[in-house]
Enzyme design. Sequence first.
Site, mmCIF file in Angstrom:
data_model
loop_
_atom_site.group_PDB
_atom_site.id
_atom_site.type_symbol
_atom_site.label_atom_id
_atom_site.label_comp_id
_atom_site.label_asym_id
_atom_site.label_seq_id
_atom_site.Cartn_x
_atom_site.Cartn_y
_atom_site.Cartn_z
ATOM 1 N N ALA A 327 0.961 -1.263 -0.052
ATOM 2 C CA ALA A 327 0.014 0.147 -0.116
ATOM 3 C C ALA A 327 0.843 1.308 -0.069
ATOM 4 C CB ALA A 327 -0.971 0.055 1.230
ATOM 5 N N GLY A 329 1.994 5.151 0.921
ATOM 6 C CA GLY A 329 2.171 5.701 2.097
ATOM 7 C C GLY A 329 3.479 5.486 2.977
ATOM 8 N N LYS A 331 5.203 3.356 5.740
ATOM 9 C CA LYS A 331 5.096 1.981 6.214
ATOM 10 C C LYS A 331 4.919 2.265 7.801
ATOM 11 C CE LYS A 331 7.739 -0.460 2.576
ATOM 12 N NZ LYS A 331 8.687 -1.135 2.248
ATOM 13 N N GLY A 332 4.107 1.226 8.237
ATOM 14 C CA GLY A 332 4.017 1.281 9.715
ATOM 15 C C GLY A 332 4.898 0.434 10.671
ATOM 16 N N LEU A 333 5.125 0.392 11.710
ATOM 17 C CA LEU A 333 6.050 -0.244 12.433
ATOM 18 C C LEU A 333 5.286 -1.569 12.897
ATOM 19 C CD1 LEU A 333 7.676 2.408 14.983
ATOM 20 C CD2 LEU A 333 8.573 1.639 12.814
ATOM 21 N N ASP A 383 -14.481 -0.145 10.563
ATOM 22 C CA ASP A 383 -14.415 -1.517 10.949
ATOM 23 C C ASP A 383 -13.709 -2.436 10.359
ATOM 24 O OD1 ASP A 383 -15.847 -3.684 12.067
ATOM 25 O OD2 ASP A 383 -17.478 -3.790 10.975
#
Length: 605
Positions: A327, A329, A331-333, A383
């Site tokens: 995705a 954007g 990147k998350g941890l 959700d």
Amino acid sequence: MNHFPKLLSSQIGFDVAQTMLEYFDRHYRIFREAAVDAKTLFERGDWHGLQRLARERITSYDERVKECVEVLEDEYDAENIDDEVWQQIKLHYIGLLTSHRQPECAETFFNSVCCKILHRSYFSNDFIFVRPAISTEYLENDEPAAKPTYRAYYPGTDGLAVTLERIVTNFQLDPPFEDLTRDIGCVMQAIDDEFGHFDEAPNFQIHVLSSLFFRNKSAYIVGRIINADRVLPFAVPIRHVRPGVLALDTVLLRRDLLQIIFSFSHSYFLVDMGVPSAYVDFLCTIMPGKPKAEIYTSVGLQKQGKNLFYRDLLHHLSHSSDRFIIAPGIKGLVMLVFTLPSFPYVFKIIKDHFPPPKETTRAQIMEKYQLVKRHDRLGRMADTLEYSSVALPLARLDHALVRELEKEVPSLLEYEDDKLVIKHLYIERRMTPLNLYLQNGSDADVEHGVKEYGNAVKELMKANIFPGDMLYKNFGVTRHGRVVFYDYDEIEYLTDCNVRRVPPPRNEEDELSGEPWYTVGPHDIFPETYGPFLLGDPRVRSVFMKHHADFFDPALWQASKDKLMQGELPDFYPYDAALRFSVRYPARFGATGENDGAGDAQRAA
């Protein structure tokens, strides 16, 4: 079937099928009882009781599945039943459903039970319902005492005002209305404002679903107006103006407004449906284009919604050729996120390991997602659909994504022929990350996004949710322009947090230090420190301070916490407060009307 049984000769097959259906019927009976109880709680104004009821109903389905699995294992040694008998079980089950009024939900229950017993190699249409077997077209409850799915009213006979009053009073709510004549006048004025004068065609009629839709502090009347070839949706929320006194709060006459109250970012309605497929078909006529999966979910049948969504995904994969990609954007941890560009959802997987400063576990993160599932989402939290053992065709996975999966989540991967099986993931609606929306947007977009962000956090705060990580990248913008929170690994109840002011620096060294000069407990929050992370862009800063200067004042956060600790539940509206009759038509209310919608009147969508 590959090996279709010619004779249904197994008594065990019939007994197992009957047992499974008995447990489904028990589940659906409890589901309907919850909706009946919701009406009583609404009439009493027992908002805490309604919240508790909604939470308990969410867990009821899994409890019945667990009970059924235990009985099948104890009484029939289900894990060792041979393949031919399992095929007969399914065929017996289909036979038992031929006159059932919730066959599609019963098929999903069958799948849920089988998936707890059978290995995933059995997840084919031979053994479970990959496709539906029983049609729900024109399904109705034809018992003499049963309510029809909807009632038809003909204003041409008695006039629109009389008809509207009959629609409301037919629900037989116990508390009296403050002034139903006034409220009906507001409905008629709103219809005139929206559509102007229109000629009544011979088929002019109003269809109203026979059950109220309960959520938060509202009960919704939902229906459609038919005139010539036009089908016009409407929803009328009923609320308590004070304890024991009711009023019609507004009438929503536009499809986009109904789509918002039925959106994925709101909690599920409690609604009594004898034939759920008939309710869903009706709702599809007033919200065309909204997937049936989302509608089933919004009316509380989230497992059926989840089943339909997976069928939609398989159908889409067979009619598309693009590849799953990482995705876009930041990147998350904690989560690895990927998407299929042609499909409007994202797939989120908890990573095997989390780099500092994250201190959490997979189990803790999964519990955070359950917290959101159980909590009132108010139109401000997305959700999620949770799946196990999802098989995706390897040929449809981008090479960079496969490498990222093998690097970040190797424990959750299993290669099986030409498929990659992911043992656990979440699926959410795809939104535009708020940081990208603000970065690339016009000045008007920035103002809208920042205003929505502040409203979202303040509403979550009043609902006892502290987002934890409040960076813009953890929020998304929906296609309706609403800002929604979707990163839950640091979420906490606000009542569990200790709201603190930053102590004054003791000396110049403290003042110049890049590190805190004060102790910070695990649940301490310091609203004054959020500015550097949120106000770096001058455009954002200007708008933020214009609309939400109080955001960084600990007093705002503490006031919300204090009210929650006192048991207060604020009012939230999934529509703009300006649409409320007391705001829109104040002259009709005079001195007895409600306030102008300020204060507790928060826009939750």
